[in-house]
Design an enzyme around this catalytic site. Sequence first.
Site, PDB file in Angstrom:
ATOM      1  N   SER A  35      -3.016  15.838 -38.851  1.00 33.23           N
ATOM      2  CA  SER A  35      -1.594  15.562 -39.011  1.00 33.23           C
ATOM      3  C   SER A  35      -1.422  14.061 -39.117  1.00 33.23           C
ATOM      4  CB  SER A  35      -0.805  16.109 -37.811  1.00 33.23           C
ATOM      5  OG  SER A  35       0.567  15.793 -37.909  1.00 33.23           O
ATOM      6  N   ALA A  36      -0.873  13.606 -40.239  1.00 35.29           N
ATOM      7  CA  ALA A  36      -0.865  12.177 -40.538  1.00 35.29           C
ATOM      8  C   ALA A  36       0.552  11.690 -40.805  1.00 35.29           C
ATOM      9  CB  ALA A  36      -1.757  11.892 -41.748  1.00 35.29           C
ATOM     10  N   ASN A  58      -4.108   4.008 -37.289  1.00 36.38           N
ATOM     11  CA  ASN A  58      -5.376   4.743 -37.227  1.00 36.38           C
ATOM     12  C   ASN A  58      -6.445   4.108 -38.108  1.00 36.38           C
ATOM     13  OD1 ASN A  58      -3.261   7.611 -37.380  1.00 36.38           O
ATOM     14  ND2 ASN A  58      -4.100   6.723 -35.517  1.00 36.38           N
ATOM     15  N   CYS A  88      -4.203  14.265 -33.187  1.00 38.45           N
ATOM     16  CA  CYS A  88      -3.899  14.217 -34.624  1.00 38.45           C
ATOM     17  C   CYS A  88      -5.143  13.766 -35.389  1.00 38.45           C
ATOM     18  CB  CYS A  88      -2.735  13.271 -34.887  1.00 38.45           C
ATOM     19  SG  CYS A  88      -1.184  13.817 -34.166  1.00 38.45           S
TER      20      CYS A  88
END
Length: 270
Positions: A174-175, A184, A153
Amino acid sequence: MSTNNTIKTPYEDLLRTILEQGSHKDDRTGTGTTSLFGQQMRFDLTEAFPLITTKKVYWKGVIGELLWFLQGSSNVRWLQKRNIHIWDEWASEEGELGPVYGVQWRSWPTPDGQHVDQIAQALDILKNNPDSRRNIVSAWNVADLNNMALPPCHLLFQLYVADGKLSCQLYQRSADMFLGVPFNIASYSALTHMLAQQAGLKVGEFIWTGGDCHIYDNHREQVLTQLSREPRPYPQLTLRKASSIFDYDFDDFTIEGYDPHPAIRGEVAV
C-alpha cells in the site's frame, strides 16, 4: 561513487501515470483515492541519493524512523523525545504500537519460543553468502497482524549482490504516493548504504515495487503543485561508518547538495 548527477524523475513520472491511468477507488480511511496496481521505480545509488526535490522531504524523520526500526522498538517514546511525531496517530496512550516493523525485523517469533534477528541474519548472509537468493527481510507476520496498530505497508525487502555492489528491492503493498513513498524511498536507500558499508560492499540500485499505488483525493491539489515544479538534481549521501549496523546515529548521515522546493503539507489518512 559516480558524479553523473543527471536529473531523473521516476517518482514524478509515476505520479503522472497514476493521475492519467488510475482508477478511482474507495479505501479503508473513507478518503478516496486514484489508484494504480503493480508499479516499479528504479534508483541508481551509485549516481546520487534519491531524496525527492520537488518538495522538501523530512530527512530527520526518515533517519529517525529507520534508526528506531533497527532498535527493534514498538514504542514511539524514543521518536517523540527527538521531536519526531510521524507515528503518533497510531500509538496508544502509553506509546505502544504492537509488534510493528522493528519488532519483526529484530525479533521475529518462532514456534519454539525463540526469536530471529532478521537484520543480523541478512548482514551475515551478505558477508558470508552474498550470492544467496534467500536474503529477504519481512515485516508481514500473519500471526501478528491483528496485534499491530497498523499492518506494514512496506512489508518485505530482498538484498542482491553482483559485482561487489549491493542492491535492494522493496515491496510495498500500500503506497501513499504523496506523503509516504518519498519517505520510504529515502529510508530504504539509506538502509542499503548502511548494509553495504557494514558488509564491505558498494551500493548498487534501490528498486521500489508497489502494489496499490494511490494518490488520496485530499492530496490531489498538492500533487499537481508538486508536478508543476522543475525537478532538481538529487543530493549525495556521506555515511560515517558505525561499529555495527545497530550503532548508527543521526550525526553519521550527511546529505550534501540537497536543494529542494518548499515542503507541501498534506493530511495523513488514518
